[in-house]
Design a protein around this motif. Sequence first.
Motif, mmCIF file in Angstrom:
data_model
loop_
_atom_site.group_PDB
_atom_site.id
_atom_site.type_symbol
_atom_site.label_atom_id
_atom_site.label_comp_id
_atom_site.label_asym_id
_atom_site.label_seq_id
_atom_site.Cartn_x
_atom_site.Cartn_y
_atom_site.Cartn_z
ATOM 1 N N GLU A 14 0.652 -1.457 -0.012
ATOM 2 C CA GLU A 14 0.033 -0.041 -0.032
ATOM 3 C C GLU A 14 0.621 1.189 0.068
ATOM 4 O O GLU A 14 0.454 2.214 -0.433
ATOM 5 C CB GLU A 14 -0.882 0.065 1.175
ATOM 6 N N SER A 15 2.017 1.129 0.485
ATOM 7 C CA SER A 15 2.683 2.348 0.797
ATOM 8 C C SER A 15 3.498 2.681 -0.460
ATOM 9 O O SER A 15 4.152 3.713 -0.840
ATOM 10 C CB SER A 15 3.743 2.312 1.867
ATOM 11 N N ALA A 17 1.940 2.880 -3.472
ATOM 12 C CA ALA A 17 0.901 3.222 -4.432
ATOM 13 C C ALA A 17 1.189 4.714 -4.981
ATOM 14 O O ALA A 17 1.066 4.796 -6.327
ATOM 15 C CB ALA A 17 -0.665 3.250 -3.965
ATOM 16 N N GLU A 18 1.731 5.469 -4.328
ATOM 17 C CA GLU A 18 1.787 6.915 -4.811
ATOM 18 C C GLU A 18 2.960 7.030 -5.590
ATOM 19 O O GLU A 18 2.960 7.514 -6.419
ATOM 20 C CB GLU A 18 2.101 7.912 -3.496
ATOM 21 N N CYS A 21 2.100 5.825 -8.906
ATOM 22 C CA CYS A 21 1.392 6.711 -9.787
ATOM 23 C C CYS A 21 2.428 7.777 -10.236
ATOM 24 O O CYS A 21 2.209 8.308 -11.400
ATOM 25 C CB CYS A 21 0.500 7.651 -8.877
ATOM 26 N N ARG A 51 -4.447 7.373 -8.536
ATOM 27 C CA ARG A 51 -4.507 6.858 -7.232
ATOM 28 C C ARG A 51 -5.822 5.874 -7.328
ATOM 29 O O ARG A 51 -5.798 4.635 -6.682
ATOM 30 C CB ARG A 51 -4.576 7.924 -5.969
ATOM 31 N N HIS A 55 -4.386 2.394 -6.319
ATOM 32 C CA HIS A 55 -4.462 1.903 -4.858
ATOM 33 C C HIS A 55 -5.062 0.643 -4.594
ATOM 34 O O HIS A 55 -4.878 -0.359 -4.160
ATOM 35 C CB HIS A 55 -5.034 2.889 -4.039
ATOM 36 N N VAL A 59 -3.299 -2.835 -3.267
ATOM 37 C CA VAL A 59 -4.121 -3.712 -2.227
ATOM 38 C C VAL A 59 -4.389 -4.840 -2.343
ATOM 39 O O VAL A 59 -4.253 -5.983 -1.510
ATOM 40 C CB VAL A 59 -5.571 -2.559 -1.667
#
Length: 165
Positions: A14-15, A17-18, A21, A51, A55, A59
């Motif tokens: 999850e960390s 994801a940004e 992008c 996102r 995201h 996940v």
Amino acid sequence: MAASSLVTLRGAVESDAEAICDFGTRYVVDFYAPILGAEAAQSQVDTWWSRAAMHPAVVAGIVIIALRDREIVGVAQVDIDLTPPMIWKLYVHPLLRGSGVGPRLLDAVIARLPRDAASVGIEHFTANTRAGDFYEREGFLVDRVEDAASGDPRLRVTWRVKTLR
């Protein structure tokens, strides 16, 4: 950037994801603009590298990233809920293309497929001949070519399938 041996692959968390992008924003538009046109290239990033799109995929555990010195240098995404499963993303940093990172990403997503998967699909814009040549070398055969709803020939999509067993 040098050889792919300095690149590690792992499932995205999850960390990540940004940063995924950001990778798409930084490299995908520049790559696709000469092929598809600037507007269509930007639309690809806005839709598939947002996102909101990335995201949930991260996940769900269906994104693999390639890292070099903790920097994302490649991304692959697979959807195992389709028949056949579909690889929706396979992008490698421009300076690492041809270094072996792409085949490693393919192997990593194929390794995540259900054991009973007989094949895997992938699609690409037909005008992206570099991708077409790569997928052909990796054993993905053309299944069909679809015209774009807009009629723009640059936006035709080639669908390919690779038999796994």
